[in-house]
Design an enzyme around this catalytic site. Structure first.
Site, PDB file in Angstrom:
ATOM      1  N   ARG A 110     -22.954   7.005  -1.341  1.00 43.06           N
ATOM      2  CA  ARG A 110     -23.030   6.312  -2.628  1.00 43.06           C
ATOM      3  C   ARG A 110     -21.860   5.354  -2.824  1.00 43.06           C
ATOM      4  O   ARG A 110     -21.975   4.336  -3.513  1.00 43.06           O
ATOM      5  CB  ARG A 110     -23.092   7.322  -3.776  1.00 43.06           C
ATOM      6  CG  ARG A 110     -21.808   8.109  -3.999  1.00 43.06           C
ATOM      7  CD  ARG A 110     -21.990   9.234  -5.009  1.00 43.06           C
ATOM      8  NE  ARG A 110     -20.734   9.877  -5.381  1.00 43.06           N
ATOM      9  CZ  ARG A 110     -20.105  10.770  -4.635  1.00 43.06           C
ATOM     10  NH1 ARG A 110     -20.601  11.137  -3.452  1.00 43.06           N
ATOM     11  NH2 ARG A 110     -18.968  11.327  -5.044  1.00 43.06           N
ATOM     12  N   HIS A 111     -20.725   5.682  -2.208  1.00 49.97           N
ATOM     13  CA  HIS A 111     -19.560   4.804  -2.354  1.00 49.97           C
ATOM     14  C   HIS A 111     -19.791   3.475  -1.644  1.00 49.97           C
ATOM     15  O   HIS A 111     -19.321   2.438  -2.097  1.00 49.97           O
ATOM     16  CB  HIS A 111     -18.314   5.490  -1.799  1.00 49.97           C
ATOM     17  CG  HIS A 111     -18.035   6.811  -2.439  1.00 49.97           C
ATOM     18  ND1 HIS A 111     -17.799   6.933  -3.790  1.00 49.97           N
ATOM     19  CD2 HIS A 111     -17.966   8.071  -1.918  1.00 49.97           C
ATOM     20  CE1 HIS A 111     -17.599   8.211  -4.086  1.00 49.97           C
ATOM     21  NE2 HIS A 111     -17.708   8.922  -2.963  1.00 49.97           N
ATOM     22  N   CYS A 125       6.030  -4.195  -4.829  1.00 50.08           N
ATOM     23  CA  CYS A 125       6.860  -4.975  -5.753  1.00 50.08           C
ATOM     24  C   CYS A 125       7.474  -3.970  -6.729  1.00 50.08           C
ATOM     25  O   CYS A 125       7.468  -2.763  -6.455  1.00 50.08           O
ATOM     26  CB  CYS A 125       6.091  -6.108  -6.440  1.00 50.08           C
ATOM     27  SG  CYS A 125       4.842  -5.636  -7.653  1.00 50.08           S
ATOM     28  N   GLY A 126       8.030  -4.429  -7.827  1.00 47.11           N
ATOM     29  CA  GLY A 126       8.703  -3.497  -8.729  1.00 47.11           C
ATOM     30  C   GLY A 126       7.762  -2.440  -9.261  1.00 47.11           C
ATOM     31  O   GLY A 126       8.045  -1.236  -9.209  1.00 47.11           O
ATOM     32  N   THR A 127       6.639  -2.886  -9.773  1.00 49.95           N
ATOM     33  CA  THR A 127       5.644  -1.956 -10.319  1.00 49.95           C
ATOM     34  C   THR A 127       4.437  -1.781  -9.410  1.00 49.95           C
ATOM     35  O   THR A 127       3.658  -0.849  -9.605  1.00 49.95           O
ATOM     36  CB  THR A 127       5.106  -2.492 -11.652  1.00 49.95           C
ATOM     37  OG1 THR A 127       4.526  -3.791 -11.409  1.00 49.95           O
ATOM     38  CG2 THR A 127       6.211  -2.600 -12.701  1.00 49.95           C
ATOM     39  N   GLY A 128       4.248  -2.702  -8.501  1.00 47.36           N
ATOM     40  CA  GLY A 128       3.024  -2.751  -7.700  1.00 47.36           C
ATOM     41  C   GLY A 128       1.905  -3.508  -8.391  1.00 47.36           C
ATOM     42  O   GLY A 128       0.862  -3.787  -7.775  1.00 47.36           O
ATOM     43  N   ILE A 129       2.125  -3.862  -9.651  1.00 48.90           N
ATOM     44  CA  ILE A 129       1.035  -4.477 -10.424  1.00 48.90           C
ATOM     45  C   ILE A 129       0.790  -5.927 -10.001  1.00 48.90           C
ATOM     46  O   ILE A 129      -0.330  -6.304  -9.630  1.00 48.90           O
ATOM     47  CB  ILE A 129       1.329  -4.396 -11.940  1.00 48.90           C
ATOM     48  CG1 ILE A 129       1.383  -2.940 -12.395  1.00 48.90           C
ATOM     49  CG2 ILE A 129       0.270  -5.161 -12.725  1.00 48.90           C
ATOM     50  CD1 ILE A 129       1.892  -2.753 -13.834  1.00 48.90           C
ATOM     51  N   GLY A 130       1.834  -6.725 -10.059  1.00 51.15           N
ATOM     52  CA  GLY A 130       1.650  -8.145  -9.754  1.00 51.15           C
ATOM     53  C   GLY A 130       1.137  -8.366  -8.345  1.00 51.15           C
ATOM     54  O   GLY A 130       0.210  -9.171  -8.116  1.00 51.15           O
ATOM     55  N   HIS A 158     -13.240   6.708  -1.695  1.00 50.89           N
ATOM     56  CA  HIS A 158     -14.231   6.160  -2.628  1.00 50.89           C
ATOM     57  C   HIS A 158     -14.330   4.639  -2.596  1.00 50.89           C
ATOM     58  O   HIS A 158     -15.409   4.088  -2.839  1.00 50.89           O
ATOM     59  CB  HIS A 158     -13.896   6.564  -4.069  1.00 50.89           C
ATOM     60  CG  HIS A 158     -14.150   8.015  -4.352  1.00 50.89           C
ATOM     61  ND1 HIS A 158     -14.296   8.507  -5.623  1.00 50.89           N
ATOM     62  CD2 HIS A 158     -14.264   9.076  -3.524  1.00 50.89           C
ATOM     63  CE1 HIS A 158     -14.506   9.816  -5.576  1.00 50.89           C
ATOM     64  NE2 HIS A 158     -14.484  10.191  -4.311  1.00 50.89           N
ATOM     65  N   ASP A 216       8.062  -8.259  -2.572  1.00 47.15           N
ATOM     66  CA  ASP A 216       9.015  -9.195  -3.166  1.00 47.15           C
ATOM     67  C   ASP A 216      10.404  -8.553  -3.071  1.00 47.15           C
ATOM     68  O   ASP A 216      10.593  -7.514  -2.429  1.00 47.15           O
ATOM     69  CB  ASP A 216       8.595  -9.591  -4.587  1.00 47.15           C
ATOM     70  CG  ASP A 216       8.760  -8.469  -5.612  1.00 47.15           C
ATOM     71  OD1 ASP A 216       9.162  -7.340  -5.234  1.00 47.15           O
ATOM     72  OD2 ASP A 216       8.488  -8.717  -6.807  1.00 47.15           O
TER      73      ASP A 216
END
Ligand code: RB5
Length: 152
Positions: free
Chosen positions: A137-138, A70-75, A103, A13
């Site tokens: 296992r991963h 993005c700003g935080t990477g969260i959205g 992993h 963004d």
């Protein structure tokens, strides 16, 4: 797999434009074909639109990996992870980037441009691209995330 065989789609963004450009330049310098899905200007835009574009470029086979900012990477990571088959990891350093590949077989890297600096982001990108999935296992666990999606 060589960088030439590993195309990377990028999206951000407005908050991630500058960091995306830095990451794209590094990818091109390393020889990766890149697909920049935008945005490329300062106008305020909605991060899901760019997450969707990058996710679709992986799902249709255009790109092998994605990079989202993005700003935080969260959205933008939440938006990407709404697509079956996308495993988007929001990371803050090279260690979490490496482990997201080893992993989780992450196929999209998400970064927060207002949270980490460009050098840390570049280290994370290199770690992400240079680490193979660990399997074993991963693999059993990753298969439970999206059973209909074949690992590659
Ligand atoms: C945009 O102001 C900001 O909300 C966005 O870049 C991102 O941080 C959202 O998760």
């Amino acid at each position: 797999m060589t960088p030439q065989d590993t195309p990377v789609a990028l999206g951000s963004d407005h908050a991630g434009v500058a960091l995306k450009a830095t990451l794209r330049a590094a990818l091109e310098e390393a020889g990766h074909p890149t697909f920049d899905m935008g945005t490329n200007g300062p106008e305020s835009v909605d991060y899901p639109d760019f997450a969707d574009a990058v996710a679709n470029s992986l799902l249709d086979g255009t790109a092998r990996f994605g990079v989202l900012v993005c700003g935080t990477g969260i959205g933008i990571s939440i938006a990407a992870n709404r697509h079956a088959g996308i495993r988007c990891a929001l990371v803050h350093d090279a260690t979490t980037a490496r482990l997201s590949r080893e992993h989780n077989d992450a196929n999209v890297l998400a970064l927060g441009a207002r949270v980490i600096g460009p050098e840390v982001a570049l280290d994370a990108l290199r770690a992400f691209l240079n680490t193979p999935f660990g399997g074993g296992r991963h693999e059993r666990r990753v298969r439970k995330l999206t059973p209909e999606w074949s690992l590659r």
